[in-house]
Scaffold this motif. Structure first.
Motif, mmCIF file in Angstrom:
data_model
loop_
_atom_site.group_PDB
_atom_site.id
_atom_site.type_symbol
_atom_site.label_atom_id
_atom_site.label_comp_id
_atom_site.label_asym_id
_atom_site.label_seq_id
_atom_site.Cartn_x
_atom_site.Cartn_y
_atom_site.Cartn_z
ATOM 1 N N LEU A 145 -4.023 0.808 -2.812
ATOM 2 C CA LEU A 145 -3.474 -0.514 -3.111
ATOM 3 C C LEU A 145 -3.187 -0.492 -4.599
ATOM 4 O O LEU A 145 -4.121 -0.352 -5.399
ATOM 5 N N LEU A 181 -6.867 -1.905 6.534
ATOM 6 C CA LEU A 181 -6.385 -0.669 5.918
ATOM 7 C C LEU A 181 -6.742 0.572 6.718
ATOM 8 O O LEU A 181 -5.951 1.526 6.789
ATOM 9 N N GLU A 228 -14.959 -2.755 -1.233
ATOM 10 C CA GLU A 228 -14.203 -3.890 -1.787
ATOM 11 C C GLU A 228 -12.859 -4.124 -1.106
ATOM 12 O O GLU A 228 -12.212 -5.149 -1.329
ATOM 13 N N TYR A 229 -12.424 -3.194 -0.230
ATOM 14 C CA TYR A 229 -11.134 -3.324 0.457
ATOM 15 C C TYR A 229 -11.282 -3.540 1.956
ATOM 16 O O TYR A 229 -10.294 -3.643 2.669
ATOM 17 N N ALA A 256 -8.184 2.964 -1.915
ATOM 18 C CA ALA A 256 -8.826 1.974 -1.061
ATOM 19 C C ALA A 256 -9.515 2.601 0.146
ATOM 20 O O ALA A 256 -10.381 1.983 0.754
ATOM 21 N N SER A 279 -5.170 1.857 -7.086
ATOM 22 C CA SER A 279 -6.572 2.002 -6.682
ATOM 23 C C SER A 279 -6.715 2.638 -5.308
ATOM 24 O O SER A 279 -6.091 2.200 -4.333
ATOM 25 N N HIS A 285 0.839 -1.189 0.000
ATOM 26 C CA HIS A 285 0.000 0.000 0.000
ATOM 27 C C HIS A 285 0.880 1.248 0.000
ATOM 28 O O HIS A 285 2.076 1.176 0.266
ATOM 29 N N THR A 305 -13.056 3.083 4.467
ATOM 30 C CA THR A 305 -12.444 2.071 3.623
ATOM 31 C C THR A 305 -13.503 1.696 2.590
ATOM 32 O O THR A 305 -14.643 1.383 2.954
ATOM 33 N N ASN A 329 -9.231 -5.798 5.552
ATOM 34 C CA ASN A 329 -7.794 -5.977 5.350
ATOM 35 C C ASN A 329 -6.945 -5.139 6.292
ATOM 36 O O ASN A 329 -5.731 -5.071 6.130
#
Length: 101
Positions: free
Chosen positions: A18, A51, A45-46, A23, A21, A3, A42, A49
């Motif tokens: 990411l 993030l 779709e991410y 995220a 893209s 990332h 977030t 994880n």
């Protein structure tokens, strides 16, 4: 998972990517040496994880390095600070505690 995080000060925003893209992001207001983090997202779709945690740790460390105090108006930032075993308590304004809502 590789990332990168970008700070867009003119937009009062940190973004996490990411690859190429977007995220997620964290928005803030800044005034008088204080950053008020009011929104951390977030993208669906991410999620799942970690993030948001990676991004939040980065924005808090960046705030510390820049000499800013922090107001965790965003629930995620507030809970991140609460669960950090005091690691970020020094960033909170004296009248702010991580448990205040």
């Amino acid at each position: 998972m590789e990332h990168r995080i970008e700070h867009l000060p003119e937009q009062h925003r940190f973004e996490i990517y990411l690859g190429k893209s977007l995220a997620g992001f964290s928005d803030y207001l800044e005034a008088d040496g204080v950053r008020t983090f009011n929104h951390t997202v977030t993208l669906p779709e991410y999620r799942g994880n970690g993030l948001a945690a990676i991004l939040t740790e980065h924005v808090l460390e960046d705030s510390r390095a820049g000499g800013f105090s922090v107001i965790p108006a965003c629930w995620f930032v507030r809970e991140f600070i609460e669960s950090s075993a005091g690691r970020y308590d020094d960033l909170l304004q004296s009248s702010e505690s991580p448990g205040k809502k």
